[in-house]
Design an enzyme around this catalytic site. Sequence first.
Site, PDB file in Angstrom:
ATOM      1  N   LYS A 109     -10.888  -0.093 -17.026  1.00 20.12           N
ATOM      2  CA  LYS A 109     -11.483   1.681 -16.747  1.00 20.12           C
ATOM      3  C   LYS A 109      -9.242   2.712 -17.071  1.00 20.12           C
ATOM      4  CE  LYS A 109      -9.343   4.112 -12.962  1.00 20.12           C
ATOM      5  NZ  LYS A 109      -9.016   5.389 -12.291  1.00 20.12           N
ATOM      6  N   ASN A 110      -8.320   2.255 -17.333  1.00 19.02           N
ATOM      7  CA  ASN A 110      -7.536   3.080 -17.527  1.00 19.02           C
ATOM      8  C   ASN A 110      -6.939   2.560 -18.907  1.00 19.02           C
ATOM      9  OD1 ASN A 110      -7.038   4.276 -15.191  1.00 19.02           O
ATOM     10  ND2 ASN A 110      -5.613   2.766 -14.494  1.00 19.02           N
ATOM     11  N   CYS A 144      -3.648  16.332  -6.865  1.00 16.24           N
ATOM     12  CA  CYS A 144      -4.123  15.493  -6.481  1.00 16.24           C
ATOM     13  C   CYS A 144      -3.822  14.819  -4.667  1.00 16.24           C
ATOM     14  CB  CYS A 144      -4.434  14.585  -7.235  1.00 16.24           C
ATOM     15  SG  CYS A 144      -3.674  12.871  -7.160  1.00 16.24           S
ATOM     16  N   ARG A 168       1.969  14.807  -8.923  1.00 14.96           N
ATOM     17  CA  ARG A 168       1.640  14.648  -9.890  1.00 14.96           C
ATOM     18  C   ARG A 168       1.290  15.669 -10.820  1.00 14.96           C
ATOM     19  NH1 ARG A 168      -3.442  10.017  -9.599  1.00 14.96           N
ATOM     20  NH2 ARG A 168      -2.348   8.949 -11.234  1.00 14.96           N
ATOM     21  N   GLN A 225       6.124  16.075 -17.990  1.00 17.36           N
ATOM     22  CA  GLN A 225       6.185  14.927 -19.189  1.00 17.36           C
ATOM     23  C   GLN A 225       5.436  14.942 -20.886  1.00 17.36           C
ATOM     24  OE1 GLN A 225       9.855  13.714 -19.296  1.00 17.36           O
ATOM     25  NE2 GLN A 225      10.096  14.907 -17.329  1.00 17.36           N
ATOM     26  N   ASP A 233      -1.053   0.758  -8.408  1.00 18.03           N
ATOM     27  CA  ASP A 233      -2.863   0.714  -8.116  1.00 18.03           C
ATOM     28  C   ASP A 233      -3.174  -0.304  -6.921  1.00 18.03           C
ATOM     29  OD1 ASP A 233      -2.957   2.871  -9.145  1.00 18.03           O
ATOM     30  OD2 ASP A 233      -3.876   2.250 -10.794  1.00 18.03           O
ATOM     31  N   ARG A 277     -15.799   5.309  -9.247  1.00 17.37           N
ATOM     32  CA  ARG A 277     -14.838   6.065 -10.094  1.00 17.37           C
ATOM     33  C   ARG A 277     -14.310   5.426 -10.584  1.00 17.37           C
ATOM     34  NH1 ARG A 277     -10.618   9.799  -8.272  1.00 17.37           N
ATOM     35  NH2 ARG A 277     -10.184   8.760 -10.848  1.00 17.37           N
TER      36      ARG A 277
HETATM   37  C1  UD1 Z   1      -1.278   5.750 -14.016  1.00 18.53           C
HETATM   38  C2  UD1 Z   1      -2.553   5.587 -14.116  1.00 18.53           C
HETATM   39  C3  UD1 Z   1      -2.892   4.959 -12.732  1.00 18.53           C
HETATM   40  C4  UD1 Z   1      -1.747   4.418 -12.042  1.00 18.53           C
HETATM   41  C5  UD1 Z   1      -0.447   5.177 -12.276  1.00 18.53           C
HETATM   42  C6  UD1 Z   1       1.152   4.283 -12.408  1.00 18.53           C
HETATM   43  C7  UD1 Z   1      -4.212   5.799 -15.891  1.00 18.53           C
HETATM   44  C8  UD1 Z   1      -5.956   7.038 -16.114  1.00 18.53           C
HETATM   45  N1  UD1 Z   1      -4.341   6.401 -14.999  1.00 18.53           N
HETATM   46  O1  UD1 Z   1      -1.705   7.281 -14.166  1.00 18.53           O
HETATM   47  O2  UD1 Z   1      -4.317   4.518 -12.520  1.00 18.53           O
HETATM   48  O3  UD1 Z   1      -1.967   4.691 -10.662  1.00 18.53           O
HETATM   49  O4  UD1 Z   1      -0.864   5.144 -13.971  1.00 18.53           O
HETATM   50  O5  UD1 Z   1       1.017   2.571 -12.937  1.00 18.53           O
HETATM   51  O6  UD1 Z   1      -3.857   5.311 -16.677  1.00 18.53           O
HETATM   52  N2  UD1 Z   1       4.663  11.844 -13.329  1.00 18.53           N
HETATM   53  C9  UD1 Z   1       5.628  13.719 -13.439  1.00 18.53           C
HETATM   54  N3  UD1 Z   1       5.254  13.755 -14.775  1.00 18.53           N
HETATM   55  C10 UD1 Z   1       5.089  13.193 -15.402  1.00 18.53           C
HETATM   56  C11 UD1 Z   1       3.655  12.158 -15.591  1.00 18.53           C
HETATM   57  C12 UD1 Z   1       4.231  11.642 -14.544  1.00 18.53           C
HETATM   58  O7  UD1 Z   1       6.632  13.512 -12.488  1.00 18.53           O
HETATM   59  O8  UD1 Z   1       4.815  13.990 -16.943  1.00 18.53           O
HETATM   60  C13 UD1 Z   1       5.539  10.740 -12.399  1.00 18.53           C
HETATM   61  C14 UD1 Z   1       3.433  11.348 -11.540  1.00 18.53           C
HETATM   62  O9  UD1 Z   1       3.999  12.076 -10.838  1.00 18.53           O
HETATM   63  C15 UD1 Z   1       4.342   9.456 -10.720  1.00 18.53           C
HETATM   64  C16 UD1 Z   1       5.157   8.701 -11.696  1.00 18.53           C
HETATM   65  O10 UD1 Z   1       5.590  10.309 -12.880  1.00 18.53           O
HETATM   66  O11 UD1 Z   1       4.985   9.693  -9.313  1.00 18.53           O
HETATM   67  C17 UD1 Z   1       3.730   8.006 -12.252  1.00 18.53           C
HETATM   68  O12 UD1 Z   1       2.978   8.570 -12.736  1.00 18.53           O
HETATM   69  P1  UD1 Z   1       2.380   8.787 -14.378  1.00 18.53           P
HETATM   70  O13 UD1 Z   1       2.363   6.629 -14.790  1.00 18.53           O
HETATM   71  O14 UD1 Z   1       1.747   9.638 -15.084  1.00 18.53           O
HETATM   72  O15 UD1 Z   1       0.339   7.941 -13.606  1.00 18.53           O
HETATM   73  P2  UD1 Z   1      -0.598   8.519 -14.502  1.00 18.53           P
HETATM   74  O16 UD1 Z   1      -0.529   8.063 -15.724  1.00 18.53           O
HETATM   75  O17 UD1 Z   1      -1.194   9.686 -13.805  1.00 18.53           O
END
Ligand code: UD1
Length: 420
Positions: free
Chosen positions: A22-23, A117, A122, A126, A307, A399
């Site tokens: 999925k990801n 969420c 989240r 960045q 995950d 999902r």
């Molecule tokens: C992706 C995965 C999700 C997985 C996660 C961590 C997809 C579609 N989803 O989610 O299943 O649980 O990686 O392996 O690929 N953060 C910030 N600022 C940002 C972005 C992230 O502070 O701009 C923080 C988030 O709140 C979190 C951490 O960084 O604490 C990691 O999040 P991130 O790697 O971005 O997760 P996703 O990409 O949303």
Amino acid sequence: MDKIVIEGGAPLRGEVVVSGAKNAALPALAAALLAEGEHVVRNVPDLADVRTMGRLLAHMGCAFERTDRHTVRIGVAAGTRPEAPYELVKTMRAAVVVLGPLVARLGRARVSLPGGCAIGARPIDQHLKGLEALGAQITLAHGYVEASAPGGRLRGATFTFDGVTVTGTENVMMAAALAEGTTVLRNCAREPEVVDLATALRGMGARIQGDGTDEIRVEGVERLRALDHMVIPDRIEAGTLLVAGALPGNDVTVRGCVAAHQEALVEKLRLAGASVEPVPGGLRAVGDGRPRPADFRTAPFPGFPTDMQAQMMVLLTVAEGSSVVTETVFENRFMHVQELVRLGADVTVEGKHAVVKGVPALSGAPVMASDLRASAALVLAGLLARGTTEVLRVYHLDRGYERLEERLEPLGARIRRVKA
Ligand code: UD1
């Protein structure tokens, strides 16, 4: 609303083939926005999140169709409408990966902020800072991110992410593929899904190096061609099935999974006393007797995946001794704990830590799924528990897992979906 009903205690034996990731599929589908033409993405799982991405692409004016259960065709024409509405983004945060491709190809985009969420705040700061580094002008208005590229094209730049973000790395990497000049991204996510997206982009003609390391280098090109990509196997679905195999009395072979993606999990499963061995084209997990306790902490790849935290915890609920689970990636990702306690587990949470005191057995009860991975954990707990477990709010499970009950039932699980 559907529910999953499980009669626990039946031994699981046999083989199961893993689905596409999925990801990795979601960003590959978004990557189609980078080029006009007829795109094909293969090995796409048939999931609610993929259907949401399909609706989003259709909303933008793209043709989106499944030519068979796991192949998606996307037609992208010149007149793409660069907008992602709240109704779609709110149900799937990952929709935000359309932002980079849209602003890179069309010079502007309007994408809803995802909002909070269940597993924490989240933010997407960045993603936005990375795009700003490439010259995008970004404003936030009425709940939407509005991004534009002055002169219609982004410019290559050097950018260091403050923290490791998977979709953030993907968003900025996709934008850089069409920017003018060279982009160097530092402190990038090294997840296999980032590598798969880079592979897809290279297939479109992008010039990307360093994916899979923390520094990605992109030489921007003026135009990309249509995508024809095969998505990697889902390491989280595979990991969930490996944990199922590692539960006491079970023996499950997961075909199609990539052993190199599972190292952190396999190490912890072995520490917990399971036998996990490579077999041709996959991994076999065997659980023999009560697990041993095993401490673990989640971290970005190649660390233990957040995950998989909830599913691994289920195994430890029946260990002979206490384990400490530390969640470092997301705050508030222990919502499965109160449901596991309803099944007789002894788990206490303090901040980032959960202390899991092993009990001899779990006992079935109705439980409520709170998020995607938590719901998979509750299904595993139901397989382990004595008596009947009902997992409610199955839409969370759907999902991210393609009919999980149909993967487990042929292995011997007494599991069924009850339609509401
Ligand atoms: C992706 C995965 C999700 C997985 C996660 C961590 C997809 C579609 N989803 O989610 O299943 O649980 O990686 O392996 O690929 N953060 C910030 N600022 C940002 C972005 C992230 O502070 O701009 C923080 C988030 O709140 C979190 C951490 O960084 O604490 C990691 O999040 P991130 O790697 O971005 O997760 P996703 O990409 O949303």
